[in-house]
Design a protein around this motif. Structure first.
Motif, PDB file in Angstrom:
ATOM      1  N   ALA A 137       0.819  -1.209   0.000  1.00 34.93           N
ATOM      2  CA  ALA A 137       0.000   0.000   0.000  1.00 34.93           C
ATOM      3  C   ALA A 137       0.859   1.268   0.000  1.00 34.93           C
ATOM      4  N   LEU A 158      11.337  -2.179  -4.840  1.00 33.90           N
ATOM      5  CA  LEU A 158      11.796  -3.545  -4.586  1.00 33.90           C
ATOM      6  C   LEU A 158      10.756  -4.250  -3.736  1.00 33.90           C
ATOM      7  N   SER A 159      10.267  -5.370  -4.232  1.00 33.76           N
ATOM      8  CA  SER A 159       9.220  -6.064  -3.486  1.00 33.76           C
ATOM      9  C   SER A 159       9.510  -7.555  -3.424  1.00 33.76           C
ATOM     10  N   ASP A 161       7.310  -9.628  -2.792  1.00 31.57           N
ATOM     11  CA  ASP A 161       6.101 -10.292  -3.287  1.00 31.57           C
ATOM     12  C   ASP A 161       6.295 -10.714  -4.746  1.00 31.57           C
ATOM     13  N   ARG A 168      -4.847  -5.411  -1.349  1.00 29.79           N
ATOM     14  CA  ARG A 168      -4.673  -6.400  -0.269  1.00 29.79           C
ATOM     15  C   ARG A 168      -5.965  -6.608   0.540  1.00 29.79           C
ATOM     16  N   ALA A 232       8.951   0.576   3.442  1.00 33.39           N
ATOM     17  CA  ALA A 232       7.508   0.278   3.559  1.00 33.39           C
ATOM     18  C   ALA A 232       7.319  -1.230   3.490  1.00 33.39           C
ATOM     19  N   ARG A 364       7.442  -5.570  10.089  1.00 36.07           N
ATOM     20  CA  ARG A 364       8.734  -6.074   9.599  1.00 36.07           C
ATOM     21  C   ARG A 364       9.788  -4.980   9.793  1.00 36.07           C
ATOM     22  N   GLU A 413      -2.331  -0.425  11.589  1.00 36.82           N
ATOM     23  CA  GLU A 413      -2.328  -1.343  10.440  1.00 36.82           C
ATOM     24  C   GLU A 413      -3.594  -1.142   9.616  1.00 36.82           C
ATOM     25  N   HIS A 414      -3.662  -0.002   8.929  1.00 35.86           N
ATOM     26  CA  HIS A 414      -4.827   0.300   8.086  1.00 35.86           C
ATOM     27  C   HIS A 414      -4.347   0.602   6.666  1.00 35.86           C
TER      28      HIS A 414
HETATM   29  C1  LIG Z   1      -6.117  -9.909   4.046  1.00 39.79           C
HETATM   30  C2  LIG Z   1      -6.012  -8.507   4.545  1.00 39.79           C
HETATM   31  C3  LIG Z   1      -7.132  -7.698   4.582  1.00 39.79           C
HETATM   32  C4  LIG Z   1      -7.058  -6.397   5.052  1.00 39.79           C
HETATM   33  N1  LIG Z   1      -8.177  -5.617   5.063  1.00 39.79           N
HETATM   34  C5  LIG Z   1      -8.091  -4.335   5.479  1.00 39.79           C
HETATM   35  C6  LIG Z   1      -9.237  -3.486   5.481  1.00 39.79           C
HETATM   36  O1  LIG Z   1     -10.334  -3.905   5.132  1.00 39.79           O
HETATM   37  N2  LIG Z   1      -9.094  -2.213   5.876  1.00 39.79           N
HETATM   38  C7  LIG Z   1      -7.905  -1.727   6.295  1.00 39.79           C
HETATM   39  O2  LIG Z   1      -7.831  -0.556   6.658  1.00 39.79           O
HETATM   40  N3  LIG Z   1      -6.791  -2.490   6.311  1.00 39.79           N
HETATM   41  C8  LIG Z   1      -6.862  -3.786   5.910  1.00 39.79           C
HETATM   42  N4  LIG Z   1      -5.748  -4.577   5.926  1.00 39.79           N
HETATM   43  C9  LIG Z   1      -4.467  -4.007   6.388  1.00 39.79           C
HETATM   44  C10 LIG Z   1      -3.735  -3.322   5.228  1.00 39.79           C
HETATM   45  O3  LIG Z   1      -3.706  -4.165   4.106  1.00 39.79           O
HETATM   46  C11 LIG Z   1      -2.326  -2.957   5.674  1.00 39.79           C
HETATM   47  O4  LIG Z   1      -2.434  -2.033   6.735  1.00 39.79           O
HETATM   48  C12 LIG Z   1      -1.529  -2.338   4.528  1.00 39.79           C
HETATM   49  O5  LIG Z   1      -1.391  -3.227   3.458  1.00 39.79           O
HETATM   50  C13 LIG Z   1      -0.152  -1.901   5.014  1.00 39.79           C
HETATM   51  O6  LIG Z   1       0.554  -1.388   3.931  1.00 39.79           O
HETATM   52  P1  LIG Z   1       2.142  -1.423   3.913  1.00 39.79           P
HETATM   53  O7  LIG Z   1       2.556  -0.775   2.646  1.00 39.79           O
HETATM   54  O8  LIG Z   1       2.677  -0.911   5.191  1.00 39.79           O
HETATM   55  O9  LIG Z   1       2.507  -2.974   3.881  1.00 39.79           O
HETATM   56  P2  LIG Z   1       2.113  -4.087   2.837  1.00 39.79           P
HETATM   57  O10 LIG Z   1       0.946  -3.680   2.049  1.00 39.79           O
HETATM   58  O11 LIG Z   1       2.076  -5.358   3.595  1.00 39.79           O
HETATM   59  O12 LIG Z   1       3.371  -4.135   1.859  1.00 39.79           O
HETATM   60  C14 LIG Z   1       4.635  -4.513   2.326  1.00 39.79           C
HETATM   61  C15 LIG Z   1       5.503  -4.830   1.134  1.00 39.79           C
HETATM   62  O13 LIG Z   1       6.859  -4.954   1.542  1.00 39.79           O
HETATM   63  C16 LIG Z   1       7.436  -6.090   0.902  1.00 39.79           C
HETATM   64  N5  LIG Z   1       8.620  -6.486   1.696  1.00 39.79           N
HETATM   65  C17 LIG Z   1       8.682  -6.829   3.000  1.00 39.79           C
HETATM   66  N6  LIG Z   1       9.955  -7.055   3.366  1.00 39.79           N
HETATM   67  C18 LIG Z   1      10.712  -6.858   2.257  1.00 39.79           C
HETATM   68  C19 LIG Z   1      12.106  -6.922   1.987  1.00 39.79           C
HETATM   69  N7  LIG Z   1      13.010  -7.232   2.921  1.00 39.79           N
HETATM   70  N8  LIG Z   1      12.541  -6.659   0.730  1.00 39.79           N
HETATM   71  C20 LIG Z   1      11.649  -6.305  -0.257  1.00 39.79           C
HETATM   72  N9  LIG Z   1      10.317  -6.219  -0.029  1.00 39.79           N
HETATM   73  C21 LIG Z   1       9.866  -6.479   1.206  1.00 39.79           C
HETATM   74  C22 LIG Z   1       6.294  -7.081   0.853  1.00 39.79           C
HETATM   75  O14 LIG Z   1       6.500  -8.076  -0.111  1.00 39.79           O
HETATM   76  C23 LIG Z   1       5.155  -6.142   0.450  1.00 39.79           C
HETATM   77  O15 LIG Z   1       5.173  -5.924  -0.948  1.00 39.79           O
HETATM   78  C24 LIG Z   1      -5.808  -5.887   5.497  1.00 39.79           C
HETATM   79  C25 LIG Z   1      -4.675  -6.714   5.476  1.00 39.79           C
HETATM   80  C26 LIG Z   1      -4.767  -8.013   5.001  1.00 39.79           C
HETATM   81  C27 LIG Z   1      -3.541  -8.881   4.989  1.00 39.79           C
END
Ligand SMILES: Cc1cc2nc3c(=O)[nH]c(=O)nc-3n(C[C@H](O)[C@H](O)[C@H](O)COP(=O)(O)OP(=O)(O)OC[C@H]3O[C@@H](n4cnc5c(N)ncnc54)[C@H](O)[C@@H]3O)c2cc1C
Ligand code: FES
Length: 509
Positions: A137, A158-159, A161, A168, A232, A364, A413-414
């Motif tokens: 996200a 860099l991902s 995934d 998600r 992120a 993480r 975690e939103h």
């Molecule tokens: C099934 C599900 C349903 C959800 N539903 C809701 C909802 O309805 N409403 C809501 O508000 N929130 C919801 N959430 C929570 C929301 O998805 C997360 O808060 C949000 O995705 C966080 O975004 P982020 O970018 O921090 O992490 P993420 O979206 O998790 O992205 C992290 C990225 O970092 C990458 N990564 C990690 N470590 C490394 C590394 N060492 N090297 C390279 N890449 C790496 C991962 O592969 C991923 O691409 C839900 C979560 C899940 C799992």
């Protein structure tokens, strides 16, 4: 989710008498077969597309704030002047039309095609190379915003995934239930990254960050220099430490790959056990019920989501799931997964040819820790989302930031918070110096009941309940010392937006 389909209301090209639209009001009409919102602010009239580009929410039922309109469903914000999606979760603009006031009426004229956007942020020392670690996200929203702001340097995302950034939240909702086609999942098609010069590298894991030397090392031994870095990396599901937890029919649910694996297993499954009455656990339970699988949920708490919503709403959530055939085993932990059976503390066993563990996630933060960044139950950032290393920013599930409204340091975690932090971090990497002051928002979907939540409350003195929870028409305000910390609602979308605006106004004072 389906939005407004056939355009309704007047043909806005034929003119609307002045005075019909009150100040700060709007009118839903159409131009040809496009639904258009005619909005008024003082003597100015605006006309933009009336259908939110996120999940087609009806913008006419949203809230106008200054020269923006907020979507009633998940609070995306659009500019009334340009149609731009200013704040996530929408990214694509809505259409925008020229208006003309003539002879006592306002007319909607031709559509204004979006022109070339020159760099909007004039910074003294724009970086050349931006590296984003994480393709979720926050990472996606940051990359998209960097280009929208006209950043012309290199962007490398860099991902770890194996899929390009995707929706998600849908992994536990319509997609898991089998009601969302594949094409709904990517946030943007693959050519978006190519056309925008975003070097998206999938299945690429960052092993370490050299904060002083401004480079990241990958697990394949390569390294990559950066001028500014966005961290992120999100969160990872907590695994259960009980016998059988690693069996092939036991799943966690974080990624699209996890969701697909569960769907595959669900095709032949008859009995599912969900361990943990978390948002993800309960949404997964609802999705599996849509697939007509028997579902049992076992969790240690007294009522599902009670810590977040309080007992009245928790009771409602429980009954709602029970009405749909879910059986709860509360105040119970699983002690073992023994083949196709889950054993509970009470000694009871539950049939399970599919088990989903939804007991929470942990941020993480390992990369940040190893890089020597300040970490405090999350990566510590200031109000500009900058870590203790000035050229490294952090956003999303890993970031703990000083929240303007609560005055506390929060890590949340939103989805929408992560995306908006990504957007703010992007602008700040370009030197905008913008504080992150947005009030947290999330939504959760249980069958046909959406629950919206603004603010953040980890404890409260009382909950003021307006309306009828069981009747699915309610607003709950969580108060401490007379101050509203958060508000949860069902089908009170405007009030949810109004509560958000009230908190924002208080936060910036
Ligand atoms: C099934 C599900 C349903 C959800 N539903 C809701 C909802 O309805 N409403 C809501 O508000 N929130 C919801 N959430 C929570 C929301 O998805 C997360 O808060 C949000 O995705 C966080 O975004 P982020 O970018 O921090 O992490 P993420 O979206 O998790 O992205 C992290 C990225 O970092 C990458 N990564 C990690 N470590 C490394 C590394 N060492 N090297 C390279 N890449 C790496 C991962 O592969 C991923 O691409 C839900 C979560 C899940 C799992
Ligand atoms: S439908 Fe508008 S923000 Fe989701």
């Amino acid at each position: 989710m389906a939005g407004p389909s056939a355009p309704s209301g007047p043909d806005l090209t034929q003119g609307i008498p002045l005075g019909i639209v009150g100040d700060n009001g709007n009118l839903l009409g159409h131009v040809g077969d496009e639904a258009v919102l005619l909005a008024r602010r003082g003597d100015e009239y605006f006309a933009i597309g009336a259908t939110c580009t996120h999940y087609s929410g009806p913008l006419a039922e949203g809230l106008m704030v200054g020269d923006t309109v907020r979507c009633p469903w998940h609070h995306a914000r659009f500019s009334l002047r340009t149609g731009e999606a200013i704040d996530a979760p929408a990214f694509n603009p809505v259409g925008c039309w020229r208006t003309e006031v003539r002879d006592g009426s306002v007319y909607v004229r031709e559509k204004i095609e979006p022109g070339f956007a020159p760099a909007r942020l004039k910074t003294q020392a724009a970086p050349d190379r931006i590296v984003i670690v994480g393709g979720g996200a926050a990472g996606f929203a940051a990359a998209e915003m960097l280009r929208r702001e006209g950043f012309a340097g290199s962007i490398t995302m860099l991902s770890s995934d194996n899929a390009p950034p995707y929706d998600r939240p849908n992994c536990s909702k319509d997609y898991l239930a089998g009601n969302a086609p594949e094409e709904w999942m990517p946030l943007r098609p693959p050519e978006f990254y190519r056309d925008n010069g975003i070097d998206l590298r999938l299945e690429t894991e960052v092993a370490s960050i050299d904060a002083r030397g401004h480079s990241v090392s990958l697990t394949d031994g390569k390294s990559l220099p950066f001028d500014k870095l966005l961290l992120a990396t999100g969160a990872e599901p907590i695994r259960l430490d009980i016998p059988g937890a690693n069996a092939p029919h036991v799943f966690v649910l974080r990624s699209l790959a996890d969701s697909r694996a569960i769907i595959e297993r669900a095709k032949a499954a008859k009995h599912a056990v969900v361990l943990g009455a978390s948002f993800i656990g309960l949404e997964a339970a609802a999705a599996l019920r849509a697939r007509e699988i028997e579902v049992h949920v076992a969790a240690p708490e007294r009522a599902p989501l009670e810590k977040v919503f309080g007992s009245e709403m928790a009771q409602f959530v429980r009954l709602l799931h029970e009405e749909h055939g879910v059986t709860f085993h509360l105040e119970q932990k699983a002690t073992a997964i023994d083949g196709a059976r889950v054993r509970l503390e009470s000694g009871q066993t539950l049939d399970a040819d599919l088990v989903i563990i939804g007991i929470g996630v942990r941020p993480r933060t390992a990369l940040a820790e190893r890089a020597g960044l300040q970490v405090d139950r999350g990566v510590s950032v200031n109000e500009y989302l900058q870590t203790s290393a000035p050229d490294i920013f952090a956003a999303g599930d890993i970031a703990r930031w000083p929240d303007a409204y609560s005055g506390s340091r929060l890590r949340i975690e939103h989805w929408v918070v992560a995306e908006r932090q990504g957007q703010t971090a992007a602008r700040n990497m370009l030197g905008a110096g913008e504080k992150f002051t947005q009030v947290p928002f999330f939504w959760s979907q249980h069958y046909d009941v959406p629950i919206n939540y603004v603010g953040h409350a980890e404890g409260w003195d009382d909950i003021a309940i307006e309306g009828d929870i069981a009747g699915r028409d309610c607003m709950l305000r969580y108060r401490r010392g007379g101050r509203v910390l958060a508000a949860a609602s069902i089908y009170r979308d405007r009030e949810s937006l109004e509560a958000e605006v009230a908190m924002e106004r208080e936060a910036v004072q």
